[in-house]
Design a protein around this motif. Structure first.
Motif, mmCIF file in Angstrom:
data_model
loop_
_atom_site.group_PDB
_atom_site.id
_atom_site.type_symbol
_atom_site.label_atom_id
_atom_site.label_comp_id
_atom_site.label_asym_id
_atom_site.label_seq_id
_atom_site.Cartn_x
_atom_site.Cartn_y
_atom_site.Cartn_z
ATOM 1 N N ASN A 489 0.850 -1.186 0.000
ATOM 2 C CA ASN A 489 0.000 0.000 0.000
ATOM 3 C C ASN A 489 0.893 1.245 0.000
ATOM 4 O O ASN A 489 1.459 1.612 1.023
ATOM 5 N N SER A 490 1.013 1.869 -1.147
ATOM 6 C CA SER A 490 1.927 3.016 -1.289
ATOM 7 C C SER A 490 1.450 4.242 -0.508
ATOM 8 O O SER A 490 2.230 5.148 -0.229
ATOM 9 N N ASP A 491 0.160 4.246 -0.131
ATOM 10 C CA ASP A 491 -0.376 5.401 0.604
ATOM 11 C C ASP A 491 -0.053 5.339 2.096
ATOM 12 O O ASP A 491 -0.171 6.347 2.796
ATOM 13 N N ASP A 492 0.322 4.161 2.574
ATOM 14 C CA ASP A 492 0.612 3.994 3.997
ATOM 15 C C ASP A 492 2.107 4.210 4.226
ATOM 16 O O ASP A 492 2.919 3.295 4.094
ATOM 17 N N LYS A 493 2.476 5.435 4.581
ATOM 18 C CA LYS A 493 3.892 5.775 4.747
ATOM 19 C C LYS A 493 4.498 5.106 5.979
ATOM 20 O O LYS A 493 5.690 4.775 5.999
ATOM 21 N N LYS A 496 5.378 1.354 4.949
ATOM 22 C CA LYS A 496 5.865 1.208 3.584
ATOM 23 C C LYS A 496 6.646 -0.097 3.453
ATOM 24 O O LYS A 496 7.407 -0.481 4.339
#
Length: 613
Positions: A489-493, A496
């Motif tokens: 999930n690239s939105d979950d920094k 990551k």
């Protein structure tokens, strides 16, 4: 490296420990060491591979059309499947400076044909691989027991009194200090020992005067063991001298405790029996709390010994329920003890919560209980606080006995169940799912059984109800790409390059099996037992049931392993897994497990026509 070092390196990588001495020598004599810079191509897609690579140091990426689908690091190998098929589907490129052993393809293939264990490993089914991995981990980690120290076991506190102490005072000391053994120091500084059995056999049977000197019934000739010595050495000393106890000293020769045969047996049996006894014998909240502190140690010990996660969760679930039941018996008002059923729900109810995460519990009260609702809620708030003190955090969703919604009389719970079924909504489906997983903690489970029978009685026979109940699995994606690469999930920094193993795998299996079980009116709570029941009803065929069972176990095992590591390093336990921290074997098995999850998801899609809901 010498040939000996090369051999040790290779046989230390699963499944190459199965190589014979001759085969291992042939591997060692034919491998070359290669040094690679960052960005070098080792194997190109759509070409015939020439070598099997073992990474000594560095990092190698597996690429499909420039997309990274896997990463290999120290003590991992690649790519046996390409060698077997003589065709490389993907490219392999170094991500940093790398040192590898390279073994010619012909040596690998020749050995594969001769070595049945190696051949079966690379050609077995997914479920066989998953099961084989668990057996391998068990054998590999069994060595941990051999290096356990005396201080790792349950060493009793040493209480030392003068040799001239009276028998009566000595017994009072044993009771006060809650120890099974006393040490005596005579005028010359020598240490003697007296046990609870000495009092029974020497004092009572011989009708000794209680004012006699306790030293008269003591034993000398004590053997000592250092707290840093191996447990197996302690066992050998006991066996050699026919002793049941050893006095434990530190490096300064100071007495720090006593270890007995029960402590040794408890350690090698992971303390389970002794902790269970501690719970039974607990008379106060503090004694019960102390017993519960051993749970993490038991989990770590069982996991280190390679015990399947299914059995660890079952055992810990039993201890948790036993502890909660005893807490209820110690603290509950008398009227409530015989007129209520305390239940655990969700993962705890299914027996799949191993580490303490949060509380998911409810209290079903008999309709004829005369205790006021106000007094009941006052007590349930206290009970919740006791569990918090024991290390069970509050449930963020407030699914606890302290919440009046989950603490009500039987007739009120029936009204609630009726509402869950007749007024379908996201919250009602969630509450129904949680309650369906409920398991009784208290001895009498009649109230819970009555409610589950009521649930099945009024449960809808319409497929529409189950379609909506199962639909939630469509909101979760299995984190596996089309070309078998992990999807992040690239939105979950914050997470990551990590995978939510619960959302992407565990929950989909749990909810899918729960939906099928509810439709088929299965009383079982655990996912594994539900899978077996669905198999008996021919809802799941033998092969798929086996695959699901193994995949579910593996996902729980990987989650437990990750969280134990986080626990040791002081991190917060969660559901996130970093594939880079897994071995090549674990990564492959994780992908295989996700494939099985996808297969189950598609089965549910077809069975309930979820695409049309």
């Amino acid at each position: 490296m010498s040939i000996h070092e090369q051999s040790n390196f290779i046989k230390g990588i699963h499944p190459f420990e199965n190589l014979t001495k001759t085969e291992l020598e042939e591997f060692s004599n034919n491998i070359d060491i290669i040094y690679l810079k960052k960005g070098e191509l080792l194997q190109k897609e759509k070409e015939e591979p020439k070598n099997l690579y073992f990474i000594i140091k560095g990092l190698v990426q597996e690429l499909y059309e420039d997309e990274v689908i896997s990463i290999y690091s120290n003590k991992e190998f690649f790519d046996p499947i390409s060698l077997i098929e003589n065709f490389s589907k993907n490219s392999f490129v170094t991500a940093q400076e790398t040192i590898c052993y390279s073994l010619p393809r012909d040596i690998f293939i020749k050995t594969l044909r001769k070595n049945r264990a190696l051949e079966s490993f690379f050609f077995q089914s997914i479920s066989q691989k998953l099961n084989a991995n668990i057996n391998y981990e068990k054998n590999k980690e069994l060595a941990n027991i051999m290096v356990a120290k005396v201080k790792d076991a349950n060493v009793h506190r040493a209480v030392i009194v003068p040799y001239e102490t009276s028998i009566y005072e000595a017994v009072k000391t044993i009771k006060k200090e809650k120890v099974p053994t006393l040490l005596l120091r005579d005028s010359g500084g020598q240490i003697h020992i007296v046990t609870d059995s000495d009092f029974r056999e020497k004092v009572i049977l011989n009708r000794m005067d209680f004012d006699e000197i306790v030293g008269k019934i003591s034993n000398s000739g004590i053997k000592y063991v250092n707290e840093n010595d191996f447990l197996f050495n302690a066992q050998l000393i006991m066996t050699q001298h026919g002793l049941k106890r050893l006095v434990v000293v530190n490096n300064k020769d100071e007495i720090v405790g006593i270890i007995d045969q029960i402590s040794l047996s408890s350690f090698f049996a992971t303390h389970t029996f002794s902790v269970s006894n501690e719970i039974d014998k607990a008379e106060t909240i503090e004694e019960l709390k102390n017993a519960s502190k051993s749970f993490i140690k038991i989990i770590k010990s069982l996991n280190a010994k390679g015990v399947k996660v299914e059995f660890i969760s079952k055992l810990i679930n039993q201890l948790n329920r036993k502890m909660m039941n005893k807490l209820f018996k110690i603290t509950a008002p008398d009227e409530l003890k015989n007129k209520a059923c305390l239940v655990v729900m969700g993962s705890e109810g299914r027996g799949e919560q191993i580490l303490k995460t949060d509380q998911d519990n409810a209290l079903i009260i008999s309709d004829d209980c005369t205790l006021s609702d106000e007094d009941i809620l006052k007590y349930t708030h206290e009970y919740t606080e006791y569990l918090v003190d024991f290390g069970f955090p509050r449930c963020e969703g407030n699914i606890m006995v302290s919440n009046p919604y989950w603490c009500r009389r039987e007739k009120d719970f029936k009204d609630l169940i009726y509402e869950w079924i007749m007024k379908p909504s996201g919250d009602n489906f969630m509450n129904l799912a949680i309650f369906y997983d409920a398991l009784a903690v208290t001895d009498d489970r009649t109230l819970l059984d009555n409610l589950k029978e009521y649930l099945f009685k009024i449960g809808s026979t319409s497929k529409t109800f189950y379609m909506h109940f199962a639909k939630i699995i469509m909101d979760f994606d299995v984190p596996l790409g089309f070309f078998d690469g992990f999807v992040f999930n690239s939105d979950d920094k914050e997470h990551k390059n990590e995978i939510d193993i619960k959302k992407g795998g565990i929950f989909i299996i749990v909810q899918s099996i729960r939906s099928l079980s509810l439709e088929n009116k299965i009383l079982r709570s655990s996912t594994q037992k539900r899978i077996k029941e669905l198999n008996k009803l021919n809802v799941l065929d033998d092969e798929f049931a086996s695959e699901l069972s193994q995949a579910f176990n593996f996902l729980l095992t990987i989650k437990l392993k990750s969280n134990l590591q986080k626990l040791d390093s002081g991190e917060k336990i969660d559901n996130f897994i970093n594939p880079d921290n897994l071995t090549t074997m674990e990564k492959d098995l994780l992908k295989d497990s996700f494939k099985i999850v996808n297969k189950l998801k598609k089965k549910l899609e077809m069975h309930y026509k979820l695409n049309y809901v």
